[in-house]
Design a protein around this motif. Structure first.
Motif, PDB file in Angstrom:
ATOM      1  N   ASN A   1      35.518  42.057  -9.922  1.00 41.16           N
ATOM      2  CA  ASN A   1      35.262  43.164  -9.757  1.00 41.16           C
ATOM      3  C   ASN A   1      34.594  43.063  -8.341  1.00 41.16           C
ATOM      4  OD1 ASN A   1      36.470  44.155 -11.851  1.00 41.16           O
ATOM      5  ND2 ASN A   1      34.859  44.749 -13.083  1.00 41.16           N
ATOM      6  N   THR A   2      33.631  42.077  -8.391  1.00 43.43           N
ATOM      7  CA  THR A   2      32.961  42.084  -7.068  1.00 43.43           C
ATOM      8  C   THR A   2      33.548  41.557  -5.786  1.00 43.43           C
ATOM      9  OG1 THR A   2      30.922  41.555  -8.363  1.00 43.43           O
ATOM     10  CG2 THR A   2      30.821  40.951  -6.147  1.00 43.43           C
TER      11      THR A   2
ATOM     12  N   ARG B   1      35.881  44.601  -5.051  1.00 42.65           N
ATOM     13  CA  ARG B   1      35.430  45.682  -4.108  1.00 42.65           C
ATOM     14  C   ARG B   1      34.896  45.384  -2.970  1.00 42.65           C
ATOM     15  NH1 ARG B   1      31.719  45.553  -8.468  1.00 42.65           N
ATOM     16  NH2 ARG B   1      31.890  47.020 -10.271  1.00 42.65           N
TER      17      ARG B   1
ATOM     18  N   THR C   1      36.622  53.630  -8.138  1.00 42.27           N
ATOM     19  CA  THR C   1      35.953  54.494  -9.125  1.00 42.27           C
ATOM     20  C   THR C   1      36.807  54.667 -10.308  1.00 42.27           C
ATOM     21  OG1 THR C   1      35.022  56.009  -7.226  1.00 42.27           O
ATOM     22  CG2 THR C   1      35.182  56.931  -9.555  1.00 42.27           C
TER      23      THR C   1
ATOM     24  N   GLU D   1      35.117  51.416 -11.967  1.00 40.39           N
ATOM     25  CA  GLU D   1      33.821  51.730 -12.495  1.00 40.39           C
ATOM     26  C   GLU D   1      34.248  52.306 -13.959  1.00 40.39           C
ATOM     27  OE1 GLU D   1      31.306  50.894 -11.585  1.00 40.39           O
ATOM     28  OE2 GLU D   1      31.893  50.348  -9.255  1.00 40.39           O
ATOM     29  N   TYR D   2      35.290  53.471 -13.954  1.00 43.89           N
ATOM     30  CA  TYR D   2      35.390  54.037 -15.165  1.00 43.89           C
ATOM     31  C   TYR D   2      36.108  53.115 -16.186  1.00 43.89           C
ATOM     32  CZ  TYR D   2      34.759  58.461 -12.863  1.00 43.89           C
ATOM     33  OH  TYR D   2      34.057  59.696 -12.248  1.00 43.89           O
TER      34      TYR D   2
ATOM     35  N   LYS E   1      33.354  50.955 -17.764  1.00 42.28           N
ATOM     36  CA  LYS E   1      32.656  52.044 -18.803  1.00 42.28           C
ATOM     37  C   LYS E   1      33.381  52.252 -20.122  1.00 42.28           C
ATOM     38  CE  LYS E   1      30.261  56.403 -19.230  1.00 42.28           C
ATOM     39  NZ  LYS E   1      29.899  57.677 -18.373  1.00 42.28           N
TER      40      LYS E   1
ATOM     41  N   GLU F   1      30.912  40.881 -15.589  1.00 42.62           N
ATOM     42  CA  GLU F   1      30.433  42.111 -15.148  1.00 42.62           C
ATOM     43  C   GLU F   1      30.647  43.178 -16.407  1.00 42.62           C
ATOM     44  OE1 GLU F   1      31.495  46.049 -12.293  1.00 42.62           O
ATOM     45  OE2 GLU F   1      31.163  44.032 -11.175  1.00 42.62           O
TER      46      GLU F   1
ATOM     47  N   ARG G   1      27.898  44.466 -19.176  1.00 41.75           N
ATOM     48  CA  ARG G   1      27.476  45.967 -19.144  1.00 41.75           C
ATOM     49  C   ARG G   1      27.672  46.352 -20.579  1.00 41.75           C
ATOM     50  NH1 ARG G   1      30.466  50.697 -15.802  1.00 41.75           N
ATOM     51  NH2 ARG G   1      29.587  52.604 -16.787  1.00 41.75           N
TER      52      ARG G   1
END
Length: 223
Positions: free
Chosen positions: A33-34, A37, A122, A126-127, A130, A154, A158
């Protein structure tokens, strides 16, 4: 020591491309992910400074072949193979370019692409992280689990932080690590700082721990 190949073709690249490539090559950026991005953010920077040549008959073709492909090829062949998330995001970006109307003004097309990339980060990163965290976190008991994780993920970090700090579940984590990167040290620091009880071991102790203590294992998809 490792070095990025320099030649006439590479000297024509925007400076942001080899700069990010160096971070990939030296493992200064870790995690799918890093890295994804950073790639999209760099493409956004490139788009902001890019203008199709006046001789271009189709800015979509020019953008794909003079900006997107050279950058991605440089990162993946000269620096480090791409992560799955980077490959998915690059395919998304190429499709977004192909789907633009040919007669759009470049400034309008650029804004559409920038907004699309921001939405991708996003919604898809991100979503999604989550949602995975909340779903997987339900598997952790209120008390007593011993959870094994490997390296650094990651999303896994989380979900463990959410389980401990939001759901107030009590569990212990065994962080398994391996050389040469020893990414598990970051995981250990992150979880310990949040008050989660952790044990740190190297990979050669795995079979002993699996038989004696561990009740659940959480791995990032790339693992």
């Amino acid at each position: 020591s490792s070095s990025i190949t320099n030649n006439n073709q590479h000297s024509l690249l925007h400076p942001a491309i080899p700069t990010l490539g160096h971070l990939y090559l030296t493992h200064s950026l870790l995690g799918g992910n890093t890295r994804c991005r950073a790639m999209l953010q760099t493409f956004a920077l490139l788009l902001q400074s890019y203008t199709p040549p006046a001789t271009s008959r189709d800015f979509r073709h020019d953008l794909d072949h003079t900006l997107l492909k050279p950058a991605f090829q440089y990162w993946t062949t000269q620096c480090r193979p791409h992560s799955v998330s980077m490959g998915n995001a690059f395919s998304f970006l190429k499709l977004a370019v192909a789907n633009l109307e040919r007669d759009l003004e470049w400034n309008e097309a650029r804004e559409i692409l920038l907004e699309s990339m921001e939405a991708y980060i996003t919604e898809r990163i991100e979503y999604a992280g989550k949602a995975i965290s909340r779903h997987a976190g339900e598997k952790i008991k209120e008390r007593g689990d011993v959870i094994l994780v490997y390296g650094k993920s990651e999303v896994v970090n989380r979900l463990l932080l959410d389980a401990a700090m939001v759901d107030e579940k009590v569990f212990r984590v065994i962080v398994v690590d391996s050389r040469p990167l020893l990414e598990g040290r970051d995981t250990l620091q992150i979880l310990s700082k949040a008050g989660i009880s952790c044990t740190y071991v190297l990979l050669n102790a795995l079979s002993y721990l699996m038989m004696r203590e561990v009740t659940k294992v959480f791995l990032g998809a790339s693992a």
